[in-house]
Design a protein around this motif. Sequence first.
Motif, PDB file in Angstrom:
ATOM      1  N   ALA A 152       0.831  -1.207   0.000  1.00 60.94           N
ATOM      2  CA  ALA A 152       0.000   0.000   0.000  1.00 60.94           C
ATOM      3  C   ALA A 152       0.869   1.261   0.000  1.00 60.94           C
ATOM      4  O   ALA A 152       0.544   2.244  -0.683  1.00 60.94           O
ATOM      5  CB  ALA A 152      -0.923  -0.007   1.216  1.00 60.94           C
ATOM      6  N   GLU A 153       1.964   1.241   0.739  1.00 61.72           N
ATOM      7  CA  GLU A 153       2.868   2.395   0.751  1.00 61.72           C
ATOM      8  C   GLU A 153       3.475   2.625  -0.623  1.00 61.72           C
ATOM      9  O   GLU A 153       3.589   3.775  -1.067  1.00 61.72           O
ATOM     10  CB  GLU A 153       3.970   2.194   1.800  1.00 61.72           C
ATOM     11  CG  GLU A 153       3.468   2.300   3.226  1.00 61.72           C
ATOM     12  CD  GLU A 153       4.503   1.867   4.259  1.00 61.72           C
ATOM     13  OE1 GLU A 153       5.590   1.362   3.869  1.00 61.72           O
ATOM     14  OE2 GLU A 153       4.221   2.029   5.458  1.00 61.72           O
ATOM     15  N   ARG A 154       3.860   1.548  -1.302  1.00 63.43           N
ATOM     16  CA  ARG A 154       4.417   1.698  -2.663  1.00 63.43           C
ATOM     17  C   ARG A 154       3.353   2.243  -3.623  1.00 63.43           C
ATOM     18  O   ARG A 154       3.641   3.120  -4.446  1.00 63.43           O
ATOM     19  CB  ARG A 154       4.950   0.350  -3.166  1.00 63.43           C
ATOM     20  CG  ARG A 154       6.236  -0.081  -2.479  1.00 63.43           C
ATOM     21  CD  ARG A 154       6.882  -1.264  -3.191  1.00 63.43           C
ATOM     22  NE  ARG A 154       6.019  -2.426  -3.296  1.00 63.43           N
ATOM     23  CZ  ARG A 154       5.948  -3.418  -2.405  1.00 63.43           C
ATOM     24  NH1 ARG A 154       6.705  -3.382  -1.328  1.00 63.43           N
ATOM     25  NH2 ARG A 154       5.131  -4.435  -2.592  1.00 63.43           N
ATOM     26  N   ALA A 155       2.127   1.744  -3.500  1.00 61.94           N
ATOM     27  CA  ALA A 155       1.045   2.231  -4.358  1.00 61.94           C
ATOM     28  C   ALA A 155       0.775   3.712  -4.082  1.00 61.94           C
ATOM     29  O   ALA A 155       0.543   4.501  -5.012  1.00 61.94           O
ATOM     30  CB  ALA A 155      -0.219   1.408  -4.143  1.00 61.94           C
ATOM     31  N   SER A 156       0.819   4.107  -2.832  1.00 64.90           N
ATOM     32  CA  SER A 156       0.608   5.504  -2.467  1.00 64.90           C
ATOM     33  C   SER A 156       1.712   6.381  -3.052  1.00 64.90           C
ATOM     34  O   SER A 156       1.450   7.477  -3.574  1.00 64.90           O
ATOM     35  CB  SER A 156       0.580   5.638  -0.936  1.00 64.90           C
ATOM     36  OG  SER A 156       0.521   6.991  -0.570  1.00 64.90           O
ATOM     37  N   LEU A 157       2.946   5.930  -2.975  1.00 68.14           N
ATOM     38  CA  LEU A 157       4.067   6.697  -3.536  1.00 68.14           C
ATOM     39  C   LEU A 157       3.916   6.836  -5.044  1.00 68.14           C
ATOM     40  O   LEU A 157       4.122   7.925  -5.599  1.00 68.14           O
ATOM     41  CB  LEU A 157       5.382   5.996  -3.184  1.00 68.14           C
ATOM     42  CG  LEU A 157       6.662   6.689  -3.641  1.00 68.14           C
ATOM     43  CD1 LEU A 157       6.769   8.086  -3.029  1.00 68.14           C
ATOM     44  CD2 LEU A 157       7.869   5.849  -3.257  1.00 68.14           C
ATOM     45  N   ARG A 158       3.524   5.756  -5.722  1.00 68.87           N
ATOM     46  CA  ARG A 158       3.300   5.827  -7.180  1.00 68.87           C
ATOM     47  C   ARG A 158       2.185   6.822  -7.507  1.00 68.87           C
ATOM     48  O   ARG A 158       2.292   7.607  -8.456  1.00 68.87           O
ATOM     49  CB  ARG A 158       2.951   4.444  -7.731  1.00 68.87           C
ATOM     50  CG  ARG A 158       4.133   3.525  -7.874  1.00 68.87           C
ATOM     51  CD  ARG A 158       3.814   2.297  -8.717  1.00 68.87           C
ATOM     52  NE  ARG A 158       2.670   1.544  -8.229  1.00 68.87           N
ATOM     53  CZ  ARG A 158       2.734   0.552  -7.335  1.00 68.87           C
ATOM     54  NH1 ARG A 158       3.906   0.189  -6.831  1.00 68.87           N
ATOM     55  NH2 ARG A 158       1.648  -0.080  -6.947  1.00 68.87           N
ATOM     56  N   ALA A 159       1.130   6.813  -6.706  1.00 71.55           N
ATOM     57  CA  ALA A 159       0.015   7.736  -6.949  1.00 71.55           C
ATOM     58  C   ALA A 159       0.454   9.183  -6.744  1.00 71.55           C
ATOM     59  O   ALA A 159       0.076  10.068  -7.528  1.00 71.55           O
ATOM     60  CB  ALA A 159      -1.153   7.400  -6.019  1.00 71.55           C
ATOM     61  N   ARG A 160       1.253   9.457  -5.727  1.00 68.91           N
ATOM     62  CA  ARG A 160       1.733  10.829  -5.499  1.00 68.91           C
ATOM     63  C   ARG A 160       2.637  11.281  -6.628  1.00 68.91           C
ATOM     64  O   ARG A 160       2.547  12.427  -7.098  1.00 68.91           O
ATOM     65  CB  ARG A 160       2.505  10.899  -4.175  1.00 68.91           C
ATOM     66  CG  ARG A 160       1.597  10.978  -2.979  1.00 68.91           C
ATOM     67  CD  ARG A 160       2.366  11.398  -1.742  1.00 68.91           C
ATOM     68  NE  ARG A 160       3.581  10.604  -1.593  1.00 68.91           N
ATOM     69  CZ  ARG A 160       3.871   9.868  -0.530  1.00 68.91           C
ATOM     70  NH1 ARG A 160       3.052   9.821   0.493  1.00 68.91           N
ATOM     71  NH2 ARG A 160       4.985   9.171  -0.471  1.00 68.91           N
ATOM     72  N   LYS A 161       3.492  10.362  -7.107  1.00 68.93           N
ATOM     73  CA  LYS A 161       4.357  10.719  -8.233  1.00 68.93           C
ATOM     74  C   LYS A 161       3.535  10.985  -9.483  1.00 68.93           C
ATOM     75  O   LYS A 161       3.800  11.951 -10.225  1.00 68.93           O
ATOM     76  CB  LYS A 161       5.366   9.594  -8.497  1.00 68.93           C
ATOM     77  CG  LYS A 161       6.476   9.525  -7.497  1.00 68.93           C
ATOM     78  CD  LYS A 161       7.444   8.385  -7.829  1.00 68.93           C
ATOM     79  CE  LYS A 161       8.563   8.297  -6.815  1.00 68.93           C
ATOM     80  NZ  LYS A 161       9.495   7.196  -7.107  1.00 68.93           N
ATOM     81  N   ALA A 162       2.540  10.171  -9.733  1.00 74.49           N
ATOM     82  CA  ALA A 162       1.677  10.362 -10.899  1.00 74.49           C
ATOM     83  C   ALA A 162       0.935  11.688 -10.795  1.00 74.49           C
ATOM     84  O   ALA A 162       0.806  12.417 -11.803  1.00 74.49           O
ATOM     85  CB  ALA A 162       0.691   9.194 -11.040  1.00 74.49           C
ATOM     86  N   LEU A 163       0.487  12.040  -9.620  1.00 72.08           N
ATOM     87  CA  LEU A 163      -0.218  13.294  -9.413  1.00 72.08           C
ATOM     88  C   LEU A 163       0.729  14.488  -9.625  1.00 72.08           C
ATOM     89  O   LEU A 163       0.371  15.481 -10.248  1.00 72.08           O
ATOM     90  CB  LEU A 163      -0.824  13.368  -7.998  1.00 72.08           C
ATOM     91  CG  LEU A 163      -1.620  14.621  -7.668  1.00 72.08           C
ATOM     92  CD1 LEU A 163      -2.796  14.765  -8.625  1.00 72.08           C
ATOM     93  CD2 LEU A 163      -2.087  14.578  -6.235  1.00 72.08           C
ATOM     94  N   ALA A 164       1.942  14.350  -9.120  1.00 73.48           N
ATOM     95  CA  ALA A 164       2.935  15.437  -9.297  1.00 73.48           C
ATOM     96  C   ALA A 164       3.248  15.640 -10.771  1.00 73.48           C
ATOM     97  O   ALA A 164       3.363  16.780 -11.226  1.00 73.48           O
ATOM     98  CB  ALA A 164       4.196  15.103  -8.517  1.00 73.48           C
ATOM     99  N   VAL A 165       3.368  14.546 -11.533  1.00 75.49           N
ATOM    100  CA  VAL A 165       3.637  14.648 -12.959  1.00 75.49           C
ATOM    101  C   VAL A 165       2.452  15.288 -13.664  1.00 75.49           C
ATOM    102  O   VAL A 165       2.595  16.140 -14.554  1.00 75.49           O
ATOM    103  CB  VAL A 165       3.978  13.260 -13.556  1.00 75.49           C
ATOM    104  CG1 VAL A 165       3.975  13.296 -15.080  1.00 75.49           C
ATOM    105  CG2 VAL A 165       5.301  12.775 -13.031  1.00 75.49           C
ATOM    106  N   ALA A 166       1.228  14.932 -13.252  1.00 71.69           N
ATOM    107  CA  ALA A 166       0.019  15.456 -13.904  1.00 71.69           C
ATOM    108  C   ALA A 166      -0.140  16.949 -13.632  1.00 71.69           C
ATOM    109  O   ALA A 166      -0.630  17.689 -14.486  1.00 71.69           O
ATOM    110  CB  ALA A 166      -1.214  14.694 -13.406  1.00 71.69           C
ATOM    111  N   VAL A 167       0.269  17.400 -12.452  1.00 73.30           N
ATOM    112  CA  VAL A 167       0.112  18.813 -12.085  1.00 73.30           C
ATOM    113  C   VAL A 167       1.098  19.682 -12.878  1.00 73.30           C
ATOM    114  O   VAL A 167       0.781  20.812 -13.233  1.00 73.30           O
ATOM    115  CB  VAL A 167       0.303  19.007 -10.560  1.00 73.30           C
ATOM    116  CG1 VAL A 167       0.407  20.460 -10.186  1.00 73.30           C
ATOM    117  CG2 VAL A 167      -0.829  18.346  -9.823  1.00 73.30           C
ATOM    118  N   LEU A 168       2.268  19.157 -13.163  1.00 71.70           N
ATOM    119  CA  LEU A 168       3.272  19.942 -13.926  1.00 71.70           C
ATOM    120  C   LEU A 168       2.811  20.092 -15.300  1.00 71.70           C
ATOM    121  O   LEU A 168       2.620  20.655 -16.128  1.00 71.70           O
ATOM    122  CB  LEU A 168       4.623  19.228 -13.900  1.00 71.70           C
ATOM    123  CG  LEU A 168       5.281  19.095 -12.537  1.00 71.70           C
ATOM    124  CD1 LEU A 168       6.573  18.284 -12.683  1.00 71.70           C
ATOM    125  CD2 LEU A 168       5.634  20.469 -11.968  1.00 71.70           C
TER     126      LEU A 168
END
Length: 80
Positions: free
Chosen positions: A64-80
């Motif tokens: 779950a922690e790895r999935a959460s980290l992937r989701a945060r990275k995906a969100l950061a990429v989407a915001v840029l």
Amino acid sequence: MTPAADKTAHADQATELLIQNRTREMQLMQETLARAHMQERLHEAEHQRMGERLDRAARLMRKAERASLRARKALAVAVL
């Protein structure tokens, strides 16, 4: 029956009762030992199951922690 024969018969009966009591006591000891052994095995099995549940929970938490980290990275990429 003569007094000597009566005493012998009484001694034989007492000996037989003693043997029966010892036999019963040995059977009860064996049953008690078997019961204690079974309780110990059940306790060991429960302890092992608890350890397995804790291991699984830790694996799921890391996943779950790895999935959460992937989701945060995906969100950061989407915001840029």
